[in-house]
Design a protein around this motif. Structure first.
Motif, mmCIF file in Angstrom:
data_model
loop_
_atom_site.group_PDB
_atom_site.id
_atom_site.type_symbol
_atom_site.label_atom_id
_atom_site.label_comp_id
_atom_site.label_asym_id
_atom_site.label_seq_id
_atom_site.Cartn_x
_atom_site.Cartn_y
_atom_site.Cartn_z
ATOM 1 N N SER A 52 54.745 0.804 -5.806
ATOM 2 C CA SER A 52 54.484 2.029 -6.570
ATOM 3 C C SER A 52 54.298 3.245 -5.671
ATOM 4 C CB SER A 52 53.237 1.849 -7.448
ATOM 5 O OG SER A 52 52.105 1.537 -6.647
ATOM 6 N N LYS A 53 54.328 3.022 -4.355
ATOM 7 C CA LYS A 53 54.061 4.132 -3.433
ATOM 8 C C LYS A 53 55.193 4.252 -2.408
ATOM 9 C CE LYS A 53 50.034 2.177 -2.588
ATOM 10 N NZ LYS A 53 49.844 1.227 -3.691
ATOM 11 N N GLU A 54 55.038 3.627 -1.253
ATOM 12 C CA GLU A 54 55.973 3.826 -0.148
ATOM 13 C C GLU A 54 57.394 3.370 -0.466
ATOM 14 O OE1 GLU A 54 51.875 2.943 1.696
ATOM 15 O OE2 GLU A 54 53.126 2.153 0.060
ATOM 16 N N PHE A 55 57.532 2.266 -1.207
ATOM 17 C CA PHE A 55 58.885 1.780 -1.515
ATOM 18 C C PHE A 55 59.594 2.716 -2.488
ATOM 19 C CE2 PHE A 55 62.102 -0.759 -3.658
ATOM 20 C CZ PHE A 55 62.756 -1.326 -2.574
ATOM 21 N N ILE A 56 58.899 3.146 -3.543
ATOM 22 C CA ILE A 56 59.477 4.069 -4.515
ATOM 23 C C ILE A 56 59.920 5.360 -3.829
ATOM 24 C CG2 ILE A 56 58.819 5.663 -6.372
ATOM 25 C CD1 ILE A 56 59.522 3.043 -7.551
ATOM 26 N N LEU A 57 59.115 5.800 -2.843
ATOM 27 C CA LEU A 57 59.412 7.047 -2.145
ATOM 28 C C LEU A 57 60.488 6.880 -1.078
ATOM 29 C CD1 LEU A 57 55.776 8.419 -1.734
ATOM 30 C CD2 LEU A 57 57.572 9.354 -3.200
ATOM 31 N N GLY A 58 60.913 5.631 -0.831
ATOM 32 C CA GLY A 58 61.922 5.393 0.186
ATOM 33 C C GLY A 58 61.378 5.379 1.597
ATOM 34 N N GLU A 59 60.046 5.318 1.733
ATOM 35 C CA GLU A 59 59.421 5.313 3.060
ATOM 36 C C GLU A 59 59.407 3.915 3.674
ATOM 37 O OE1 GLU A 59 56.351 8.954 1.849
ATOM 38 O OE2 GLU A 59 55.577 6.946 2.244
ATOM 39 N N LEU A 60 59.498 2.892 2.826
ATOM 40 C CA LEU A 60 59.564 1.511 3.296
ATOM 41 C C LEU A 60 60.806 0.855 2.708
ATOM 42 C CD1 LEU A 60 55.868 0.233 2.986
ATOM 43 C CD2 LEU A 60 57.044 0.998 5.049
ATOM 44 N N TYR A 323 37.542 -6.663 -4.533
ATOM 45 C CA TYR A 323 37.868 -5.402 -3.884
ATOM 46 C C TYR A 323 39.295 -5.000 -4.220
ATOM 47 C CZ TYR A 323 39.586 -2.373 -0.119
ATOM 48 O OH TYR A 323 40.174 -1.362 0.589
ATOM 49 N N PHE A 324 39.500 -3.721 -4.488
ATOM 50 C CA PHE A 324 40.860 -3.212 -4.577
ATOM 51 C C PHE A 324 40.892 -1.773 -4.085
ATOM 52 C CE2 PHE A 324 39.177 -2.152 -8.826
ATOM 53 C CZ PHE A 324 39.578 -0.832 -8.977
ATOM 54 N N TRP A 325 42.086 -1.309 -3.793
ATOM 55 C CA TRP A 325 42.250 0.067 -3.344
ATOM 56 C C TRP A 325 43.450 0.690 -4.049
ATOM 57 C CZ3 TRP A 325 44.468 -3.961 -0.818
ATOM 58 C CH2 TRP A 325 45.808 -3.816 -0.451
ATOM 59 N N SER A 326 43.469 2.014 -4.021
ATOM 60 C CA SER A 326 44.579 2.754 -4.623
ATOM 61 C C SER A 326 44.753 4.050 -3.845
ATOM 62 C CB SER A 326 44.271 3.062 -6.095
ATOM 63 O OG SER A 326 45.309 3.824 -6.692
ATOM 64 N N ASP A 327 46.008 4.411 -3.581
ATOM 65 C CA ASP A 327 46.318 5.677 -2.911
ATOM 66 C C ASP A 327 46.943 6.627 -3.918
ATOM 67 O OD1 ASP A 327 45.465 4.892 -0.324
ATOM 68 O OD2 ASP A 327 47.311 3.745 -0.079
#
Length: 418
Positions: A52-60, A323-327
């Protein structure tokens, strides 16, 4: 490692986070028998949080989010069977049966079947451009289809929806979030934090509609707009639906206890002999209640702990603090603990500065959970305070001059000092 090696393998159904880490743990603990890791997906195991973050943005890339390569699994002698859907199990015969009638014998069985997305059933929900995000294939389709699209609607203001809104805003898209509840995440974090996250989205230019729901999507073959209960019309060329998940408990048995997820004890054992469950698909005991957690950290730790119990010997209780995190935008959000109800909340820091810790306390003044916003330095101390389960002075917690690392429980005394 006490499990006697037999011709029958340990079979793990589900090659996600919990399943992969469980398989590796078996080898790391010295198990020499066969390990069979089965999944109905055809993709090599991969990490989901970046979708939902880096892959969608094409960063990974796809390679970047791969959990393990074929070579690494082969080196550990883990037999990976992809594209195999297990449809039934027989605990008495110790067999699992696939949709192709393949029979897998097992000595012990671990269910790490994960969860599935809730689907939105409204008129027009079959139009092109309406997406769900759960798998790598989903993420690849969204990334491809949203290239060149300007208006995106997100149904559901949960963590996935919030992360996608952040990602799409980085791409310069016009984003609308539609949420049935009065405030985003308030059912988890409370109204004060729900208001904070509402204002966060709005400050980033996201249009947030609350207390309303989609009743219809319109378009010829491609979605063009969403219609709501209150008569709103939301122009959009793409829709992402994120309205929660349902644990995958499709493998049933009349003696297998299920209540939302597979019910397990503190050792990961289900009600069937030699059958265990871990990760998203399991309901496990936490401080007097059975809970269900759908996050990366839990899947890793639960998978590892239950794998050790597969081997016999002195059983190990799973006692990890959830524990969880979100950016989101410029926010690193971390949440420790678990609570559905709290008697008081204490803020340390300043919400206007986007840097604070928000504590959830029960009637005894014990910290049951805490939300950290851009304060990773407090993570270890917060986890420790939740684990110790001792009453903490609210004035101590709210004091910005107090370093939480120095807050400790006095030996032989039921109180906390600084």
């Amino acid at each position: 490692m006490n499990l006697t090696t037999t011709a029958k393998p340990i079979v793990i159904i589900g090659a996600g986070i919990a399943g992969v880490h469980a398989a590796e743990t078996l080898r790391n603990e010295g198990y020499e028998g066969r390990i069979v890791l089965v999944d109905r997906d055809t993709q090599l195991p991969y990490d989901r949080p970046p979708l939902s973050k880096e892959f969608i943005l094409g960063e990974l890339s796809e390679a970047d989010i791969s959990l393990r390569s074929n070579e690494s699994l082969t080196a550990l002698r883990i037999e990976l069977k992809l594209g195999v859907e297990i449809v039934s199990i027989d605990a008495k015969k110790k067999i699992a049966i696939s949709s192709d009638d393949e029979i897998l014998e097992w000595e012990k069985l671990l269910l790490t079947t994960g969860s599935s997305l809730r689907k939105l059933q409204v008129k027009g929900s079959d139009l092109e451009g309406i997406h769900y995000l759960k798998t790598l294939s989903d993420a690849k389709a969204i990334r491809q289809k949203l290239d060149g699209i300007q208006q995106v609607a997100i149904v559901g203001a949960g963590f996935i929806g919030a992360e996608l809104a952040s990602s799409f805003k980085k791409q310069g898209k016009e984003v609308t979030i539609l949420e049935r509840m009065p405030l985003p995440l308030a059912h988890i974090l409370g109204e004060e934090m729900g208001e904070y996250f509402l204002q966060l989205h709005q400050s980033e230019g996201v249009h947030v509609i609350t207390e309303d729901a989609v009743v219809q999507f319109d378009g010829t073959t491609q979605v063009e707009k969403a219609l709501t209960e209150k008569g709103r019309i939301i122009p959009c060329q793409a829709v992402i639906v994120g309205i929660g998940v349902i644990p995958n408990t499709f493998l049933s048995d009349k003696e297998l206890h299920v209540d939302r997820g597979y019910i397990v004890n503190e050792f990961g054992e289900t009600s069937l002999p030699n059958v265990y469950a871990a990760g998203d698909c399991a309901m496990w005991p936490y401080r007097g209640d059975n809970i269900h957690i759908e996050h990366w950290d839990h899947a890793v730790n639960h998978g590892k702990c239950v794998a050790k119990n597969l081997l016999g010997g002195e059983p190990i209780s799973y006692t990890a603090i959830p524990y969880f995190w979100s950016d989101q935008y410029d926010h690193r959000i971390q949440y420790f603990g678990h609570t559905k109800n709290w008697d008081s909340a204490v803020l340390q820091g300043n919400m206007e500065d986007k840097q604070f810790t928000y504590f959830y306390l029960n009637e005894s003044g014990v910290i049951d959970a805490a939300l950290l916003v851009n304060q990773p330095k407090n993570a270890l101390a917060v986890r420790r305070l939740i684990k110790q389960q001792q009453s903490v002075d609210s004035d101590l917690l709210s004091n910005p001059e107090v370093n939480l690392k120095n807050v400790h429980v006095q030996e032989n005394e039921d109180k906390v000092s600084y």
